[in-house]
Design a protein around this motif. Structure first.
Motif, short mmCIF file in Angstrom:
data_model
loop_
_atom_site.label_atom_id
_atom_site.label_comp_id
_atom_site.label_asym_id
_atom_site.label_seq_id
_atom_site.Cartn_x
_atom_site.Cartn_y
_atom_site.Cartn_z
N GLU A 10 0.85 -1.19 0.00
CA GLU A 10 0.00 0.00 0.00
C GLU A 10 0.88 1.23 0.00
N PHE A 11 0.37 2.29 -0.59
CA PHE A 11 1.10 3.56 -0.61
C PHE A 11 0.29 4.61 0.16
N ILE A 12 1.00 5.46 0.86
CA ILE A 12 0.36 6.56 1.58
C ILE A 12 0.56 7.84 0.77
N LEU A 13 -0.55 8.45 0.36
CA LEU A 13 -0.49 9.71 -0.39
C LEU A 13 -0.56 10.85 0.63
N GLN A 14 0.58 11.45 0.89
CA GLN A 14 0.68 12.41 1.98
C GLN A 14 -0.14 13.68 1.73
N GLY A 15 -0.10 14.17 0.48
CA GLY A 15 -0.87 15.37 0.15
C GLY A 15 -0.54 16.52 1.07
N LEU A 16 -1.60 17.11 1.64
CA LEU A 16 -1.43 18.18 2.63
C LEU A 16 -2.02 17.75 3.96
N SER A 17 -1.61 16.57 4.42
CA SER A 17 -2.15 16.01 5.66
C SER A 17 -1.92 16.92 6.86
N GLU A 18 -0.83 17.71 6.79
CA GLU A 18 -0.53 18.61 7.90
C GLU A 18 -1.38 19.86 7.91
N TYR A 19 -2.19 20.06 6.85
CA TYR A 19 -3.08 21.23 6.77
C TYR A 19 -4.51 20.77 6.50
N PRO A 20 -5.21 20.19 7.47
CA PRO A 20 -6.55 19.64 7.24
C PRO A 20 -7.57 20.68 6.79
N LYS A 21 -7.48 21.90 7.31
CA LYS A 21 -8.43 22.95 6.91
C LYS A 21 -8.24 23.34 5.45
N VAL A 22 -6.98 23.36 5.02
CA VAL A 22 -6.69 23.68 3.62
C VAL A 22 -7.24 22.58 2.72
N GLU A 23 -7.15 21.33 3.16
CA GLU A 23 -7.68 20.22 2.37
C GLU A 23 -9.19 20.33 2.17
N THR A 73 -8.21 13.91 -16.07
CA THR A 73 -8.64 14.37 -14.75
C THR A 73 -9.40 13.28 -13.99
N SER A 74 -10.14 12.45 -14.71
CA SER A 74 -10.90 11.38 -14.05
C SER A 74 -10.00 10.27 -13.52
N SER A 75 -8.76 10.22 -14.00
CA SER A 75 -7.83 9.18 -13.53
C SER A 75 -7.35 9.44 -12.11
N PHE A 76 -7.41 10.70 -11.65
CA PHE A 76 -6.91 10.98 -10.31
C PHE A 76 -7.82 11.86 -9.44
N THR A 77 -8.66 12.69 -10.04
CA THR A 77 -9.45 13.64 -9.25
C THR A 77 -10.40 12.97 -8.27
N PRO A 78 -11.17 11.94 -8.66
CA PRO A 78 -12.06 11.31 -7.66
C PRO A 78 -11.33 10.81 -6.42
N SER A 79 -10.17 10.16 -6.60
CA SER A 79 -9.42 9.65 -5.44
C SER A 79 -8.86 10.80 -4.61
N VAL A 80 -8.44 11.88 -5.28
CA VAL A 80 -7.93 13.06 -4.56
C VAL A 80 -9.03 13.66 -3.70
N LEU A 81 -10.23 13.76 -4.26
CA LEU A 81 -11.36 14.32 -3.51
C LEU A 81 -11.69 13.46 -2.29
N ILE A 82 -11.65 12.13 -2.46
CA ILE A 82 -11.92 11.23 -1.34
C ILE A 82 -10.87 11.39 -0.24
N HIS A 83 -9.61 11.49 -0.65
CA HIS A 83 -8.53 11.62 0.33
C HIS A 83 -8.56 12.96 1.06
N PHE A 84 -9.10 13.99 0.43
CA PHE A 84 -9.24 15.29 1.10
C PHE A 84 -10.13 15.19 2.34
N LEU A 85 -11.12 14.29 2.28
CA LEU A 85 -12.08 14.16 3.39
C LEU A 85 -11.81 12.95 4.27
N SER A 86 -10.76 12.21 3.96
CA SER A 86 -10.48 10.96 4.66
C SER A 86 -9.24 11.08 5.55
N GLN A 87 -9.31 10.39 6.69
CA GLN A 87 -8.13 10.34 7.56
C GLN A 87 -7.11 9.35 7.02
#
Length: 312
Positions: A10-23, A73-87
């Protein structure tokens, strides 16, 4: 770890985990932009299919570009949106590879397609009398198929080289999406072959198409400047303005991302890459529709027909 045991990776997509409000804010912005991408590009494809006035090489390639933007955009945007709201911001090995390969295919294909569209404009302006003969339906289909085929083959080659690598660390990707360079760097093995393949891919799909586009526009500019009629020059420039704007935006941002020094704050680099992935596909249909009488006319026709049906 056994390189064939992919189900356990499994891979962890870090994104902006340190800025939850920005996400949360990014979720709203990216969702709105993604909906605009789907609506704008789908509308453009439908107009090109339904209106006979848009059955020309330029709009055929534009339809391919719109389809590319939707797929990209459909190849990554749906998963990005899910990760924005997911822990839990994890992605399986298989899904990471699919996301990486599809987005890479679309990006490479778009580079080649933009060069093909530049050639189309070159023939239209520099050789207008022979344009219908040169840009035949068969040639247009072949050029579009070549664009898609080259993008697919390059992505397939680099993906096969990437999945052969063993992964044995924490597998944290410091990004919103699975990106091939970040993916390869996580491997606990020699990645020199992968780096060479990626470098060759950049040369073939970034710099060579850009060179061909520049050559096309040098000939176009030379032809336009020789025109005696100011109206003719204006018309010639107007037919190229949309494509030139898209090329400048696409390549300008891409070259900026790859060539600029890495920022001390990696969040800035990640945000630039994210907005490049959604802003450019969102603006493409707007740029091609703005001041384009053919597209606007087709849209009015479609809307009036829909209104007539509803009234009937």
């Amino acid at each position: 770890m056994d390189r064939t045991n992919w189900t356990e990776i499994e891979f962890i997509l870090q994104g902006l985990s340190e800025y939850p409000k920005v996400e949360k804010l990014l979720f709203v912005m990216c969702l709105m932009m993604y909906l605009v991408i789907l609506l704008g590009n789908s509308t453009l494809i439908i107009l090109i299919l339904l209106d006979s006035r848009l059955h020309t090489p330029m709009y055929f390639f534009l339809g391919n570009l719109s389809l590319l933007d939707i797929c990209y955009t459909s190849s990554f945007t749906p998963s990005v949106l899910i990760h924005f709201l997911s822990q839990k911001k994890t992605i399986s090995f298989t899904m990471c590879v699919v996301q990486m390969s599809v987005s890479y295919t679309m990006a490479c294909t778009e580079c080649v397609l933009l060069a093909v569209m530049a050639y189309d404009r070159y023939v239209a302006i520099c050789n207008p009398l022979r344009y219908p003969i040169i840009m035949s339906k068969a040639l247009c289909i072949q050029m579009a198929a070549l664009s898609w085929g080259m993008g697919f083959l390059n992505s397939l080659t680099e993906t096969i080289l990437a999945i052969r690598l063993p992964f044995c660390g924490k597998n944290v990707i410091n990004h919103f999406v699975c990106e091939i360079v970040a993916f390869v760097k996580l491997a606990c093995a020699d990645i020199s072959l992968n780096e060479i393949a990626i470098m060759l891919g950049n040369v073939i799909f970034l710099y060579i198409p850009l060179l061909l586009i520049c050559i096309s526009y040098i000939f176009i500019l030379s032809t336009v400047l020789k025109m005696n009629s100011a109206e003719g020059r204006k018309k010639a420039f107007s037919t190229c303005s949309a494509h030139l704007t898209v090329v400048t935006m696409f390549y300008g941002t891409l070259l900026f991302i790859y060539m600029k020094p890495k920022s001390k704050d990696s969040a800035i680099d990640k945000l630039i890459a994210l907005f490049y992935g959604v802003v450019t596909p969102m603006l493409n249909p707007i740029i091609y529709s703005l001041r384009n009488t053919d597209v606007l006319g087709a849209l009015r026709k479609l809307m009036s027909r829909h209104w007539f049906w509803r009234k009937g």
